[in-house]
Design a protein around this motif. Structure first.
Motif, mmCIF file in Angstrom:
data_model
loop_
_atom_site.group_PDB
_atom_site.id
_atom_site.type_symbol
_atom_site.label_atom_id
_atom_site.label_comp_id
_atom_site.label_asym_id
_atom_site.label_seq_id
_atom_site.Cartn_x
_atom_site.Cartn_y
_atom_site.Cartn_z
ATOM 1 N N CYS A 242 74.492 29.675 41.811
ATOM 2 C CA CYS A 242 74.213 28.155 41.499
ATOM 3 C C CYS A 242 73.657 27.382 42.840
ATOM 4 O O CYS A 242 72.684 26.746 42.443
ATOM 5 C CB CYS A 242 75.635 27.514 40.934
ATOM 6 N N THR A 243 74.292 27.578 43.795
ATOM 7 C CA THR A 243 73.853 26.695 44.925
ATOM 8 C C THR A 243 72.411 27.371 45.450
ATOM 9 O O THR A 243 71.589 26.163 45.799
ATOM 10 C CB THR A 243 74.882 26.803 46.144
ATOM 11 N N LEU A 244 72.397 28.579 45.687
ATOM 12 C CA LEU A 244 71.076 29.015 45.846
ATOM 13 C C LEU A 244 69.917 28.691 44.994
ATOM 14 O O LEU A 244 68.786 28.540 45.342
ATOM 15 C CB LEU A 244 71.057 30.507 46.176
ATOM 16 N N THR A 245 70.310 28.833 43.686
ATOM 17 C CA THR A 245 69.158 28.547 42.601
ATOM 18 C C THR A 245 68.775 27.045 42.619
ATOM 19 O O THR A 245 67.760 26.801 42.676
ATOM 20 C CB THR A 245 69.960 28.935 41.485
ATOM 21 N N ASP A 246 69.808 26.122 42.847
ATOM 22 C CA ASP A 246 69.250 24.608 42.912
ATOM 23 C C ASP A 246 68.637 24.410 44.150
ATOM 24 O O ASP A 246 68.244 23.288 44.351
ATOM 25 C CB ASP A 246 70.663 23.852 42.720
ATOM 26 N N MET A 247 68.801 25.193 45.342
ATOM 27 C CA MET A 247 68.194 24.980 46.325
ATOM 28 C C MET A 247 66.888 25.496 46.605
ATOM 29 O O MET A 247 66.125 25.535 47.443
ATOM 30 C CB MET A 247 68.854 25.462 47.777
ATOM 31 N N GLU A 248 66.331 26.120 45.405
ATOM 32 C CA GLU A 248 65.009 26.600 45.081
ATOM 33 C C GLU A 248 65.036 27.936 45.825
ATOM 34 O O GLU A 248 63.477 28.087 46.313
ATOM 35 C CB GLU A 248 63.935 25.582 45.506
ATOM 36 N N TYR A 249 65.831 28.793 45.927
ATOM 37 C CA TYR A 249 65.736 30.106 46.487
ATOM 38 C C TYR A 249 65.876 31.300 45.344
ATOM 39 O O TYR A 249 66.565 30.894 44.316
ATOM 40 C CB TYR A 249 66.830 30.325 47.504
ATOM 41 N N VAL A 250 65.328 32.233 45.718
ATOM 42 C CA VAL A 250 65.099 33.458 44.558
ATOM 43 C C VAL A 250 65.834 34.501 45.207
ATOM 44 O O VAL A 250 65.676 34.933 46.381
ATOM 45 C CB VAL A 250 63.861 33.900 44.188
ATOM 46 N N VAL A 251 66.995 35.043 44.566
ATOM 47 C CA VAL A 251 67.617 36.345 45.050
ATOM 48 C C VAL A 251 67.032 37.247 44.423
ATOM 49 O O VAL A 251 66.960 37.727 43.423
ATOM 50 C CB VAL A 251 69.174 36.151 44.427
ATOM 51 N N PHE A 252 66.369 38.261 45.548
ATOM 52 C CA PHE A 252 65.875 39.671 45.135
ATOM 53 C C PHE A 252 66.774 40.671 45.175
ATOM 54 O O PHE A 252 66.543 41.519 44.445
ATOM 55 C CB PHE A 252 64.718 39.653 46.116
#
Length: 421
Positions: A242-252
């Motif tokens: 959730c935190t990574l997504t809302d910080m506009e990072y994409v998990v590859f």
């Protein structure tokens, strides 16, 4: 979606194949989280335009899933996954609160809402580094409808803001009323990030169990690699993703592994524009934000579960009893189903230390021994050997085994079982 059983791990696995899209990973993890399933292992991989994610899950007690209704619900939800799901909260008004935490604050908030004829349908309260964030869903007590009258809303906002300000929080106390409802726990993370709780000093030092977060650059593929080592707990993966997504990072790519009570998570990430983390300041911010995301939901204090017939002013009465006995609520989950209040509170003493078992017992006597149950009394605080020895005797007598699980409560709320007990 592919579903199966892993005999070696004693868990069930589900494989989700989908077109790669920003936020789709969070959507899948959110489904598992909302069913209170524990992700013991996971492998996440994106290749070009497609993603293939494999999750090994158990129930909240670490046991293999056997309830066909839960499995069917999970398969159906993951099989039709998309990013814009409809909220479960309809016909309510959402109150967002932020301020400086203090003993009795929650009691004052609930007292104001009771006085203003607001019926609390559901609420979640988090505290972290001396700050409090809460999302409270209410209806009008008289009509049973959402509160839409602008004058009534202005009154609610003004009175709650005065409570949150107290004597020394004039600038940072915030109250927002909205009819637009999002995923509660995701919104709480967003509220606390805006409040910059991750930059504040912790009120109480944990006993050497703070999460360790590192961020490094990977030349091959141009990724930033995030590694997290911490104590395992329910909903850990959701909080991080959730935190990574809302910080506009994409998990590859990602690997999640748990052994005993420890968790190890590794993520290969980029910005949504395909670039990696490119400055030391950004790297430090990612580390602080992820540490905060892990810590916000960490259980601090004694876990108390209240199950009783709902009535007007119930929460104000219960939390007033906590306040009068010097107990501070560090986290709370409030829900009402079929006129029954199902509430969870984590409490400490006024200084943030473990509460005296005698005080807990006195509180239970005042509220009702059969209605308020002690479920957990975690020993996670820094304490002297003398104090630890003294508390061990009291704690051993106070801890009770849980008679149920929050998985059953979720199934009860979803209508998949008839009884919560």
């Amino acid at each position: 979606m592919l579903y199966g059983s892993d005999r070696v791990l004693g868990s069930c696995f589900c494989q989700v194949d989908s077109a790669r899209k920003h936020g789709i990973l969070l959507e899948a993890v959110q489904i598992l989280t909302d069913l209170n399933l524990s992700v013991k292992k996971a492998n996440i991989s994106s290749d070009g335009r497609w993603s293939m994610d494999v999750y090994h899950v158990t129930d909240q007690n670490g046991k293999k899933l056997t309830d066909e209704r839960v499995i069917s619900y999970m398969e159906q939800s993951l099989g039709t996954i998309h990013f814009t799901r409809t909220s479960d909260y309809t016909g309510v008004t959402a109150l967002e609160l932020t301020g400086t935490d203090r003993v009795g604050l929650l009691s004052e908030v609930f007292a104001v809402l009771a006085d203003l004829q607001c019926d609390i349908v559901e609420a979640k309260v988090w505290t972290h580094n001396g700050r409090i964030a809460s999302l409270i869903y209410v209806k009008d007590c008289n009509s049973g409808s959402p509160i839409e009258d602008s004058q009534q809303i202005d009154t609610i906002e003004a009175r709650l803001r005065n409570v949150l300000k107290g004597d020394n929080d004039i600038r940072s106390a915030k109250t927002t009323v909205s009819l637009a409802v999002t995923h509660t726990e995701r919104r709480l993370h967003q509220i606390m990030v805006v409040d910059r709780d991750y930059e504040r000093e912790p009120v109480l030092q944990r006993n050497g169990d703070s999460p360790v977060v590192t961020v490094q650059h990977c030349e091959r593929g141009g990724y930033s690699v995030v590694n997290i080592e911490c104590k395992d707990r329910t909903k850990l993966l959701f909080d991080v993703v959730c935190t990574l997504t809302d910080m506009e990072y994409v998990v590859f790519h990602a690997t999640i592994d748990t052994t005993g009570d420890r968790a190890s998570l590794e993520f290969f990430i980029k910005h949504t524009d395909g670039t990696p983390i490119n400055s030391e300041a950004e790297r430090q911010r990612v580390i602080l934000c992820l540490q905060a995301a892990v810590e916000r939901r960490a259980s601090e204090g004694v876990r108390l579960e209240l199950c009783t017939a709902d009535r007007p002013g119930l929460l104000a009465e219960v939390t007033r009893t906590f306040r009068e006995n010097g107990l501070n609520v560090t986290r709370a989950e409030i829900s009402t189903t079929l006129d029954t209040a199902l509430n969870v509170f984590y409490v400490t003493d006024a200084a943030g230390n473990p509460a005296d078992p005698k005080i807990i017992e006195a509180v239970r006597q005042g509220i009702g021994l059969s209605e308020l149950q002690v479920k957990e009394m975690p020993l996670i605080y820094d304490r002297s050997p003398e104090r630890e020895g003294e508390e061990a005797v009291g704690v051993a007598g106070a801890v009770l085994l849980s008679l149920g699980s929050l998985v059953r409560r979720n199934l009860y709320n979803l209508g998949l079982i008839r009884s919560f007990s």
